[in-house]
Scaffold this motif. Structure first.
Motif, PDB file in Angstrom:
ATOM      1  N   LYS A  46      -1.679  -3.624  -4.560  1.00 20.11           N
ATOM      2  CA  LYS A  46      -2.118  -3.168  -3.250  1.00 20.11           C
ATOM      3  C   LYS A  46      -3.180  -4.233  -2.916  1.00 20.11           C
ATOM      4  CE  LYS A  46      -1.119   1.688  -4.539  1.00 20.11           C
ATOM      5  NZ  LYS A  46       0.033   1.628  -3.700  1.00 20.11           N
TER       6      LYS A  46
ATOM      7  N   LYS B  37       0.837  -1.191   0.189  1.00 24.12           N
ATOM      8  CA  LYS B  37       0.030   0.045   0.083  1.00 24.12           C
ATOM      9  C   LYS B  37       0.828   1.231  -0.175  1.00 24.12           C
ATOM     10  CE  LYS B  37      -3.958  -2.146   2.194  1.00 24.12           C
ATOM     11  NZ  LYS B  37      -4.801  -2.284   3.211  1.00 24.12           N
ATOM     12  N   GLU B  38       2.034   1.028   0.444  1.00 27.20           N
ATOM     13  CA  GLU B  38       3.092   2.270   0.354  1.00 27.20           C
ATOM     14  C   GLU B  38       3.616   2.501  -0.906  1.00 27.20           C
ATOM     15  OE1 GLU B  38       5.666   2.165   3.798  1.00 27.20           O
ATOM     16  OE2 GLU B  38       3.981   1.835   5.332  1.00 27.20           O
TER      17      GLU B  38
END
Length: 385
Positions: A352, A326-327
């Motif tokens: 993601k 997600k980063e």
């Protein structure tokens, strides 16, 4: 007949469905409206009632629940349980491998496991699982403490992505480490229970502790070498489970003495995410989906004669960067593709959601195989932003 479901349906599988007009239903809303001519669930059920030798294939084990709910009057649910539950599978082949150690343990009892009673090192995996989720190699006591924590974390996340039939964390299998080189192959059993192999690939690992699915490859030499022994094993397996009209994806290891020991058998499908069957087609021009559904038995002598000498690989770009998916803002697919002599197909994945950047199929001359060895050990950090 074909059941389609998440997470991925390849263009090749869709083209196969259209070309041969295979009846299909979409159990996971994975196709676009009007993309394929779908039939109803009732039509498939009626076909099985009219013809017990009917055949059904699914691209994803997410469809298992549909099969159990709609085709409970067939032997399919029994076949599925034997293989999907790795404990039941070990019991099935126990007479074939009487000295092989395995033990069942529940999630809540992991802290009660007595390491003195287990062979060290050992493998722990969910009794019902998917991909390499929850699969770990334990080499000592400190390693065991880390693995237990990882298992709890992994299954908290997995329950949000996969149905309970695919990932069930209530029970785990602890088994001895199977030494040797690892292979995967697709096969099916016909209406008489005769076994048919539809492709063989080798699973490469970056290290002794690696349990990831990063690289599989196939070649003329590989298939020719292992086809006889793998066919012998799958015949014995089919006889033990009395399998008929059923497709499987088999994973085995072969030690330095040539002894084959099975790791697991996945029911109702070939390699997940439309991988190994599509790889087989790229390398051999043999269509495993068509072979199973129309009862075609490949003439392997002819197939091998017509194959080239190149190596065909599947590279699974799992997120091994150490950075939470997600980063990650972007994955540089262009830079990745530039590292390979002849990329065949790149499948981008929603990383993601699945922590996989994509699937890459490549064709590589033997003398350039270093490109596969390099991606095998890469943590992929150089491709992320």
């Amino acid at each position: 007949m074909i059941l389609l479901d998440k997470p991925y349906v390849s263009k090749f599988l869709k083209e196969t469905i259209v070309k041969y007009e295979f009846p299909v239903i979409d159990t996971g809303n994975v196709t676009e409206h009007g993309e394929l001519s779908l039939i109803s669930s009732d039509e498939i059920v009626q076909k099985f009632r009219d013809n017990p030798d009917s055949r059904i294939y699914t691209n994803s084990e997410n469809s298992i629940n549909w099969v159990v709910n709609h085709l409970g009057f067939t032997r399919l649910p029994d076949y599925i349980n034997i293989f999907k539950n790795k404990i039941e599978f070990r019991k099935l082949i126990q007479s074939m491998y009487p000295d092989f150690f395995f033990k069942e343990v529940s999630l809540q009892d992991l802290d009660e496991v007595d390491l003195d009673e287990l062979p060290m090192p050992f493998i722990i995996k969910p009794a019902i699982g998917f991909l390499s989720l929850g699969v770990h190699k334990v080499v000592d006591e400190s390693d065991w403490l880390k693995v237990k924590a990882l298992i709890h974390e992994e299954f908290t996340d997995a329950k949000a992505l996969f149905p309970i039939e695919v990932v069930n964390a209530s029970s785990f299998l602890i088994e001895e480490v199977i030494d040797g080189e690892e292979f995967a192959f697709d096969a099916y059993f016909d209406e008489n229970g005769d076994a048919v192999i539809l492709g063989i690939s080798k699973h490469l690992f970056a290290s002794d502790k690696d349990v990831s699915d990063r690289v599989y490859y196939t070649s003329k030499e590989l298939i020719k070498t292992y086809l006889p022994s793998f066919l012998g094993f799958v015949k014995d397996l089919g006889n033990a489970a009395e399998l008929k009209n059923f497709p499987v994806h088999v994973e085995v290891r072969v030690d330095e003495n040539g002894k084959l020991i099975p790791i697991e058998v996945n029911p109702m499908r070939f390699g997940g995410w439309c991988t190994t069957a599509d790889l087989t087609y790229m390398a051999t021009k043999l269509n495993p989906y068509h072979c199973f559904l129309t009862n075609v038995k490949p003439n392997w002598d002819q197939v091998l004669e017509e194959m080239d000498e190149e190596i065909y690989s599947l590279v699974i770009l799992d997120n091994s960067t150490g950075i939470p998916s997600k980063e990650i803002v972007e994955f540089d697919y262009d830079t990745l593709l530039a590292r390979f002599c002849e990329p065949i197909e790149l499948r981008k994945i929603d990383y993601k959601m699945y922590s996989i950047f994509g699937m890459l199929f490549t064709k590589t001359p033997k003398e350039k195989f270093v490109e596969i060895e390099e991606i095998l050990v890469s943590n992929l950090k150089e491709f992320v932003l």
